[in-house]
Design a protein around this motif. Structure first.
Motif, PDB file in Angstrom:
ATOM      1  N   ASN A  51       0.821  -1.209   0.000  1.00 20.45           N
ATOM      2  CA  ASN A  51       0.000   0.000   0.000  1.00 20.45           C
ATOM      3  C   ASN A  51       0.858   1.263   0.000  1.00 20.45           C
ATOM      4  OD1 ASN A  51      -2.119  -1.817   0.331  1.00 20.45           O
ATOM      5  ND2 ASN A  51      -2.036  -1.643   2.543  1.00 20.45           N
ATOM      6  N   PRO A  52       0.381   2.330  -0.645  1.00 28.25           N
ATOM      7  CA  PRO A  52       1.149   3.576  -0.661  1.00 28.25           C
ATOM      8  C   PRO A  52       1.099   4.299   0.686  1.00 28.25           C
ATOM      9  CG  PRO A  52      -0.953   3.910  -1.742  1.00 28.25           C
ATOM     10  CD  PRO A  52      -0.854   2.436  -1.421  1.00 28.25           C
ATOM     11  N   LEU A  53       2.057   5.198   0.880  1.00 29.02           N
ATOM     12  CA  LEU A  53       2.016   6.154   1.986  1.00 29.02           C
ATOM     13  C   LEU A  53       1.346   7.408   1.446  1.00 29.02           C
ATOM     14  CD1 LEU A  53       5.696   5.906   3.291  1.00 29.02           C
ATOM     15  CD2 LEU A  53       3.688   4.735   4.185  1.00 29.02           C
ATOM     16  N   VAL A  54       0.517   8.064   2.250  1.00 25.88           N
ATOM     17  CA  VAL A  54      -0.182   9.281   1.812  1.00 25.88           C
ATOM     18  C   VAL A  54       0.187  10.418   2.758  1.00 25.88           C
ATOM     19  CG1 VAL A  54      -2.429  10.337   1.363  1.00 25.88           C
ATOM     20  CG2 VAL A  54      -2.093   7.913   0.882  1.00 25.88           C
ATOM     21  N   CYS A  55       0.545  11.562   2.194  1.00 23.45           N
ATOM     22  CA  CYS A  55       0.883  12.729   3.001  1.00 23.45           C
ATOM     23  C   CYS A  55      -0.403  13.356   3.533  1.00 23.45           C
ATOM     24  CB  CYS A  55       1.659  13.746   2.164  1.00 23.45           C
ATOM     25  SG  CYS A  55       2.138  15.218   3.073  1.00 23.45           S
ATOM     26  N   ARG A  56      -0.481  13.503   4.850  1.00 24.47           N
ATOM     27  CA  ARG A  56      -1.645  14.074   5.522  1.00 24.47           C
ATOM     28  C   ARG A  56      -1.186  15.213   6.431  1.00 24.47           C
ATOM     29  NH1 ARG A  56      -5.467  11.301   2.847  1.00 24.47           N
ATOM     30  NH2 ARG A  56      -5.413   9.063   3.144  1.00 24.47           N
ATOM     31  N   ALA A  57      -2.150  16.017   6.894  1.00 27.12           N
ATOM     32  CA  ALA A  57      -1.835  17.111   7.807  1.00 27.12           C
ATOM     33  C   ALA A  57      -2.629  16.968   9.096  1.00 27.12           C
ATOM     34  CB  ALA A  57      -2.142  18.450   7.158  1.00 27.12           C
ATOM     35  N   HIS A  58      -1.946  17.176  10.224  1.00 25.61           N
ATOM     36  CA  HIS A  58      -2.619  17.248  11.523  1.00 25.61           C
ATOM     37  C   HIS A  58      -3.369  18.577  11.592  1.00 25.61           C
ATOM     38  CE1 HIS A  58      -0.674  13.759  13.346  1.00 25.61           C
ATOM     39  NE2 HIS A  58       0.489  14.193  12.912  1.00 25.61           N
ATOM     40  N   ASP A  59      -4.278  18.713  12.553  1.00 24.70           N
ATOM     41  CA  ASP A  59      -5.019  19.959  12.740  1.00 24.70           C
ATOM     42  C   ASP A  59      -4.097  21.155  12.993  1.00 24.70           C
ATOM     43  OD1 ASP A  59      -7.429  18.669  12.366  1.00 24.70           O
ATOM     44  OD2 ASP A  59      -7.806  18.382  14.503  1.00 24.70           O
ATOM     45  N   ASN A  60      -2.924  20.898  13.578  1.00 25.01           N
ATOM     46  CA  ASN A  60      -1.993  21.989  13.860  1.00 25.01           C
ATOM     47  C   ASN A  60      -1.127  22.366  12.659  1.00 25.01           C
ATOM     48  OD1 ASN A  60      -0.057  19.990  13.696  1.00 25.01           O
ATOM     49  ND2 ASN A  60       0.514  20.052  15.841  1.00 25.01           N
ATOM     50  N   GLY A  61      -1.340  21.686  11.519  1.00 23.02           N
ATOM     51  CA  GLY A  61      -0.637  22.022  10.294  1.00 23.02           C
ATOM     52  C   GLY A  61       0.603  21.202  10.006  1.00 23.02           C
ATOM     53  N   THR A  62       1.072  20.423  10.972  1.00 11.86           N
ATOM     54  CA  THR A  62       2.237  19.588  10.691  1.00 11.86           C
ATOM     55  C   THR A  62       1.832  18.419   9.799  1.00 11.86           C
ATOM     56  OG1 THR A  62       1.928  18.268  12.702  1.00 11.86           O
ATOM     57  CG2 THR A  62       3.400  20.186  12.861  1.00 11.86           C
ATOM     58  N   CYS A  63       2.745  18.015   8.959  1.00 14.79           N
ATOM     59  CA  CYS A  63       2.450  16.953   7.991  1.00 14.79           C
ATOM     60  C   CYS A  63       3.101  15.640   8.419  1.00 14.79           C
ATOM     61  CB  CYS A  63       2.974  17.349   6.627  1.00 14.79           C
ATOM     62  SG  CYS A  63       2.170  18.824   5.961  1.00 14.79           S
ATOM     63  N   TYR A  64       2.492  14.540   7.995  1.00 14.07           N
ATOM     64  CA  TYR A  64       2.996  13.209   8.329  1.00 14.07           C
ATOM     65  C   TYR A  64       2.593  12.231   7.235  1.00 14.07           C
ATOM     66  CZ  TYR A  64      -1.799  12.035   9.639  1.00 14.07           C
ATOM     67  OH  TYR A  64      -3.164  11.809   9.607  1.00 14.07           O
ATOM     68  N   TRP A  65       3.301  11.121   7.190  1.00 10.12           N
ATOM     69  CA  TRP A  65       2.963  10.048   6.245  1.00 10.12           C
ATOM     70  C   TRP A  65       2.014   9.084   6.916  1.00 10.12           C
ATOM     71  CZ3 TRP A  65       3.722  10.763   1.386  1.00 10.12           C
ATOM     72  CH2 TRP A  65       4.784  11.553   0.951  1.00 10.12           C
ATOM     73  N   ASP A  66       0.880   8.846   6.274  1.00 15.33           N
ATOM     74  CA  ASP A  66      -0.140   7.934   6.785  1.00 15.33           C
ATOM     75  C   ASP A  66       0.021   6.599   6.057  1.00 15.33           C
ATOM     76  OD1 ASP A  66      -2.361   6.915   8.077  1.00 15.33           O
ATOM     77  OD2 ASP A  66      -3.804   7.910   6.762  1.00 15.33           O
ATOM     78  N   GLY A  67       0.204   5.543   6.807  1.00 17.09           N
ATOM     79  CA  GLY A  67       0.362   4.221   6.240  1.00 17.09           C
ATOM     80  C   GLY A  67       1.566   3.528   6.866  1.00 17.09           C
ATOM     81  N   ASP A  68       1.706   2.266   6.565  1.00 17.06           N
ATOM     82  CA  ASP A  68       2.806   1.480   7.110  1.00 17.06           C
ATOM     83  C   ASP A  68       3.993   1.549   6.157  1.00 17.06           C
ATOM     84  OD1 ASP A  68       1.361   0.614   9.351  1.00 17.06           O
ATOM     85  OD2 ASP A  68       0.408  -0.967   8.152  1.00 17.06           O
ATOM     86  N   PHE A  69       5.152   1.929   6.695  1.00 20.59           N
ATOM     87  CA  PHE A  69       6.368   1.985   5.876  1.00 20.59           C
ATOM     88  C   PHE A  69       6.738   0.570   5.455  1.00 20.59           C
ATOM     89  CE2 PHE A  69      10.926   2.488   5.080  1.00 20.59           C
ATOM     90  CZ  PHE A  69      10.902   3.603   4.261  1.00 20.59           C
ATOM     91  N   PRO A  70       6.989   0.379   4.172  1.00 18.79           N
ATOM     92  CA  PRO A  70       7.275  -0.979   3.686  1.00 18.79           C
ATOM     93  C   PRO A  70       8.648  -1.482   4.132  1.00 18.79           C
ATOM     94  CG  PRO A  70       7.550   0.593   1.935  1.00 18.79           C
ATOM     95  CD  PRO A  70       7.016   1.362   3.107  1.00 18.79           C
ATOM     96  N   SER A  71       8.783  -2.794   4.029  1.00 15.88           N
ATOM     97  CA  SER A  71      10.077  -3.415   4.335  1.00 15.88           C
ATOM     98  C   SER A  71      10.425  -4.413   3.263  1.00 15.88           C
ATOM     99  CB  SER A  71      10.020  -4.093   5.699  1.00 15.88           C
ATOM    100  OG  SER A  71       8.995  -5.051   5.718  1.00 15.88           O
TER     101      SER A  71
END
Length: 71
Positions: A51-71
């Motif tokens: 599955n892909p990682l998707v860039c998302r934003a928290h309510d405070n504006g910081t961004c994070y990758w949503d999803g499980d990092f592959p191995s």
């Protein structure tokens, strides 16, 4: 007459997620809503989870990758 400063919009982005050894990263950008997928470069192996990682934003504006990092 009122003078308004020019506005510049900068898209929020996630930091680069890197990639597992023996893989390549496929992404158009790291902007919010964009996804990153990975391809395995080692014959006979595959990326898990696929599955892909998707860039998302928290309510405070910081961004994070949503999803499980592959191995």
């Amino acid at each position: 007459m009122k003078v308004y400063p020019s506005l510049a919009f900068v898209a929020k982005t996630c930091d680069g997620p890197g990639h597992p050894p023996g893989s390549e990263q496929i992404a158009l950008s790291y902007e919010i809503g964009q996804s990153v997928t990975f391809n395995c470069t080692r014959p006979g192996y595959s990326i898990m989870p696929p599955n892909p990682l998707v860039c998302r934003a928290h309510d405070n504006g910081t961004c994070y990758w949503d999803g499980d990092f592959p191995s």
